[in-house]
Design an enzyme around this catalytic site. Structure first.
Site, PDB file in Angstrom:
ATOM      1  CE1 TYR A   1      15.427  59.406  84.828  1.00  0.00           C
ATOM      2  CE2 TYR A   1      14.259  57.363  85.280  1.00  0.00           C
ATOM      3  CZ  TYR A   1      15.338  58.187  85.480  1.00  0.00           C
ATOM      4  OH  TYR A   1      16.348  57.792  86.331  1.00  0.00           O
TER       5      TYR A   1
ATOM      6  CE  LYS B   1      27.773  70.335  82.426  1.00  0.00           C
ATOM      7  NZ  LYS B   1      28.965  70.546  83.278  1.00  0.00           N
TER       8      LYS B   1
ATOM      9  CG  ASP C   1      29.886  70.183  86.667  1.00  0.00           C
ATOM     10  OD1 ASP C   1      29.011  71.006  87.007  1.00  0.00           O
ATOM     11  OD2 ASP C   1      30.737  70.421  85.785  1.00  0.00           O
TER      12      ASP C   1
ATOM     13  CG  ASP D   1      18.204  57.839  89.165  1.00  0.00           C
ATOM     14  OD1 ASP D   1      17.772  57.253  90.174  1.00  0.00           O
ATOM     15  OD2 ASP D   1      18.885  57.280  88.284  1.00  0.00           O
TER      16      ASP D   1
ATOM     17  CG  ASP E   1      21.595  55.791  93.961  1.00  0.00           C
ATOM     18  OD1 ASP E   1      20.388  55.922  94.239  1.00  0.00           O
ATOM     19  OD2 ASP E   1      22.075  54.728  93.516  1.00  0.00           O
TER      20      ASP E   1
HETATM   21  C1  IPM Z   1      14.967  55.144  91.322  1.00  0.00           C
HETATM   22  C2  IPM Z   1      15.366  54.077  90.319  1.00  0.00           C
HETATM   23  C3  IPM Z   1      14.503  54.182  89.073  1.00  0.00           C
HETATM   24  C4  IPM Z   1      14.758  55.541  88.443  1.00  0.00           C
HETATM   25  C5  IPM Z   1      14.715  53.065  88.038  1.00  0.00           C
HETATM   26  C6  IPM Z   1      14.579  51.699  88.636  1.00  0.00           C
HETATM   27  C7  IPM Z   1      13.780  53.217  86.866  1.00  0.00           C
HETATM   28  O1  IPM Z   1      16.724  54.164  90.035  1.00  0.00           O
HETATM   29  O2  IPM Z   1      13.796  55.163  91.732  1.00  0.00           O
HETATM   30  O3  IPM Z   1      15.819  55.924  91.738  1.00  0.00           O
HETATM   31  O4  IPM Z   1      15.714  55.698  87.675  1.00  0.00           O
HETATM   32  O5  IPM Z   1      13.987  56.449  88.735  1.00  0.00           O
HETATM   33 MN    MN Z   2      17.796  55.576  91.312  1.00  0.00          MN
END
Ligand code: IPM
Ligand code: MN
Ligand code: NAD
Length: 358
Positions: A144, A195, A228, A252, A256
């Site tokens: 990042y 990894k 993985d 990140d 999700d």
């Molecule tokens: C998150 C989002 C952010 C990230 C993006 C919007 C920059 O996906 O907070 O998970 O990748 O950290």
């Molecule tokens: Mn995210």
């Protein structure tokens, strides 16, 4: 620098952002107000309208002096979500969101993955006890940092380089934060995810830091999985995990996935922390432009992020009451359509706020 927990009143900067960020923030603030009233908290909410509209009109994203202002005057920052299709390069979102994470050195991105109602778990046979872990995502380094460049752009010979930065200080402090959390929250095990079989330089540093820090916490069991394999195990056996620590990008992606196993992105909460300093709280989801203003956005992730904020500010009882109110609303099917309910964003906020008031 004042410890945010000791400010009185505790001033909170509220940045609703774009799209459904505005919709869910409204509800999170509604619930926060209910908690403040019920638990006698002195909170001041300052709304800062830094959104895509304003950026497109003025060219300004994160105003100059904003970070200093946060450090001096605020106990916490709450963000809805950023991202607007009219700003395809995400400039204002990156300036604000990543600007705050990096500028305030919020090195811990704490993301709980917790199932509140087993009917919403997509995994067969898994219950509340099986999905209850916390991800410690490194939040100031890795992929990042924006290091790299493009050469011969637009030609057939184009070269794009995107580098990752991993520092000993950065890795060590996030690993330590994960172990400290495990110790203080009676979690049994910390799993490090990398990894290192491929990223021989950077993730070998992670391996060595993890081993060194783990030695200081003999009562905590350690575990290691390549990313993985961890992604696979998170779906197959989430009960194997307690605390997971990983780099910025893997964190990140995995969170999700984690949001999906707890019932969906609309439920996932996060805290961007630097202990003892002003920190930032936001749902994991984005601005979901297609749902903006439709009343379909689930505000629970934002509401649970507000609960994390209260906990961080020293109001554990109010935070627990909000969590319980969200769980109760879910059990009563007082939910938005993503969870199969028939309520609007505002009605879910009302239901949770009413449950907090008792
Ligand atoms: C998150 C989002 C952010 C990230 C993006 C919007 C920059 O996906 O907070 O998970 O990748 O950290
Ligand atoms: Mn995210
Ligand atoms: P997103 O999280 O906005 O939405 C993905 C999908 O998840 C949505 O289409 C929707 O189906 C579902 N969803 C997300 N939040 C929901 C909620 N509260 N209630 C119900 N359903 C919900 O991700 P995206 O579509 O990849 O990104 C949209 C924009 O948001 C982009 O500009 C992206 O860069 C940005 N983004 C911002 C943040 C942030 O501000 N922290 C995080 C992720 C993405």
């Amino acid at each position: 620098m004042t410890d945010p927990r000791h400010m009185s009143p505790q001033r909170i900067a509220v940045l609703p952002g774009d799209g459904i960020g505005k919709d869910v923030t409204r509800e999170a603030m509604k619930v926060l107000a209910a908690a403040a009233e019920t638990f006698g908290l002195e909170l001041v909410l300052d709304e800062l309208p830094w959104d895509a509209d304003r950026y497109l009109e003025t060219g300004e994203s994160l105003p100059e002096g904003a970070l200093d202002d946060f450090r001096r005057r605020y106990a916490a920052i709450f963000i809805g979500a950023y991202g607007d299709p009219r700003v395809p390069d995400m400039k204002h979102a990156a300036d604000i969101l990543l600007g705050i994470r990096f500028g305030l050195d919020l090195y811990i991105n704490l993301r709980p993955i917790k199932l509140f109602d087993e009917r919403h778990c997509p995994l067969k046979g898994k219950g509340l006890d099986d999905v209850d872990l916390v991800v410690f995502r490194e939040n100031t380094e890795g992929a990042y940092v924006g290091a790299g460049g493009v050469f011969k752009k637009g030609t057939a010979d184009e070269i794009a380089v995107q580098e990752e930065i991993h520092t000993r200080k950065g890795v060590e402090r996030i690993v330590r934060a994960a172990f400290d959390y495990a110790r203080s929250h009676r979690r049994r095990r910390v799993c490090m995810c990398d990894k290192s079989n491929v990223m021989r330089h950077a993730h070998d540093l992670w391996q060595r830091c993890f081993a060194e820090v783990a030695a200081e916490y003999p009562e905590i069991e350690t575990q290691h999985l390549y990313v993985d394999a961890l992604a696979m195990q998170l779906v197959k056996s989430p009960e194997r995990f307690d605390v997971v620590v990983t780099n910025n990008m893997f964190g990140d992606i995995l969170t999700d996935l984690g949001a999906a196993i707890q019932g969906g992105l609309g439920l996932a909460a996060s805290a961007n922390l630097h202990p003892g300093r002003v920190s930032m709280f936001e749902p994991v989801h984005g601005s979901a432009p297609k749902y903006a203003g439709t009343g379909r956005a689930n505000p629970m992730g934002a509401i649970l992020s507000a609960a994390l904020m209260l906990d961080f500010l020293g109001h554990g009882d109010a935070a627990a009451a909000i969590e319980a109110a969200v769980a109760a609303a879910m059990r009563a099917d007082r939910t938005t359509p993503d969870l199969g309910g028939g309520l609007s964003t505002g009605e879910v906020g009302d239901a949770v706020a009413a449950a907090v008031r008792g």
